[in-house]
Design a protein around this motif. Structure first.
Motif, mmCIF file in Angstrom:
data_model
loop_
_atom_site.group_PDB
_atom_site.id
_atom_site.type_symbol
_atom_site.label_atom_id
_atom_site.label_comp_id
_atom_site.label_asym_id
_atom_site.label_seq_id
_atom_site.Cartn_x
_atom_site.Cartn_y
_atom_site.Cartn_z
ATOM 1 N N ASP A 63 0.824 -1.211 0.000
ATOM 2 C CA ASP A 63 0.000 0.000 0.000
ATOM 3 C C ASP A 63 0.856 1.259 0.000
ATOM 4 O OD1 ASP A 63 -1.011 -0.318 3.515
ATOM 5 O OD2 ASP A 63 0.939 -0.179 2.539
ATOM 6 N N SER A 66 1.973 3.325 -5.313
ATOM 7 C CA SER A 66 0.809 3.626 -6.136
ATOM 8 C C SER A 66 1.274 4.032 -7.522
ATOM 9 C CB SER A 66 -0.045 4.729 -5.514
ATOM 10 O OG SER A 66 0.686 5.929 -5.425
ATOM 11 N N GLU A 68 -0.110 5.426 -11.455
ATOM 12 C CA GLU A 68 -1.189 6.070 -12.200
ATOM 13 C C GLU A 68 -0.785 6.239 -13.651
ATOM 14 O OE1 GLU A 68 -3.182 8.971 -8.800
ATOM 15 O OE2 GLU A 68 -1.881 9.830 -10.340
#
Lengths: 113, 116
Positions: A63, A66, A68
């Motif tokens: 976690d 990340s 994108e």
């Protein structure tokens, strides 16, 4: 140059800091991949996108990680609260869906002190 | 379990000789693809050759050929007439399933050194 580009090429950071890497794929390629490679190992799959959609994430992608690809073009990979174990080469690759060959960028080498 | 096994951590070959780099794989899929990539000391990954599981002929690309033995689940890379510039890490990789399912798994690599 129309190949895959990655920036920065090298990043040194202190443990606990956040880092962000950028990948610019070959312009017509709709698939984009992130891999991590540690010394003496083969690349390990992290995640991949088709256009802007993230289709799969590895269990390696905790976690703190990340990724994108907001407009289906370039992608960013962010690591929050870096740990020494995050030190590795981060590779980006792109391809056209349906083709076999993935084209790799030169990688971003991350060192966490 | 290891999906891709490369049992030769390091190999040496005399310039102009041929060399075979071993790769075995493990999958229960009928449709899959096998790749070889080269990674010189500069770090970039260079695609060499691809073999689909349904391809009847062994793939060839210039001095590279892939010795595909499906029953043995092996996909060895043969480099003919080795050159000094062939010194690099070589990775065997596999994509399981259909082309549309696109996760590629890499083996641990073999370091090839070409001796003048």
């Amino acid at each position: 140059d129309t190949g895959v580009s990655q920036n920065p090429r090298h990043k040194i950071t202190k443990r606990g800091q956040n880092v962000t890497f950028r990948c610019d794929p070959i312009s017509e390629h709709n698939r984009l991949y992130w891999y991590r490679q540690t010394l003496g190992q083969g690349p390990e799959f992290l995640t991949y996108f088709q256009n802007e959609a993230q289709l799969e994430k590895s269990r390696l992608l905790s976690d703190r990680f990340s990724a994108e690809r907001p407009k289906g073009s370039f992608s960013t990979l962010e690591i929050q609260r870096t740990e020494q174990g995050d030190s590795a080469m981060y590779l980006c690759a792109s391809k056209l869906a349906g083709n076999n060959e993935q084209f790799f960028g030169p990688g971003t080498r991350l060192t966490v002190l | 379990a290891q999906k891709i096994t490369q049992t030769q951590p390091g190999m040496f070959v005399q310039e102009k000789e041929a060399v075979t780099l071993d790769c075995t794989y493990d999958t229960s899929d009928q449709s899959y693809g096998l790749f070889w990539y080269k990674q010189p000391s500069s770090g970039e990954m260079i695609f060499l050759i691809y073999q689909g599981s349904y391809d009847e002929q062994n793939a060839t690309e210039g001095r590279y050929s892939l010795n595909f033995q499906k029953a043995r689940k092996s996909a060895n890379l043969v480099i003919s007439a080795s050159q000094l510039g062939d010194s690099a890490m070589y990775f065997c990789a596999m994509r399981e399933g259909r082309t549309s399912y696109d996760k590629v798994i890499f083996g641990p690599g073999t370091s090839l050194s070409v001796i003048p």
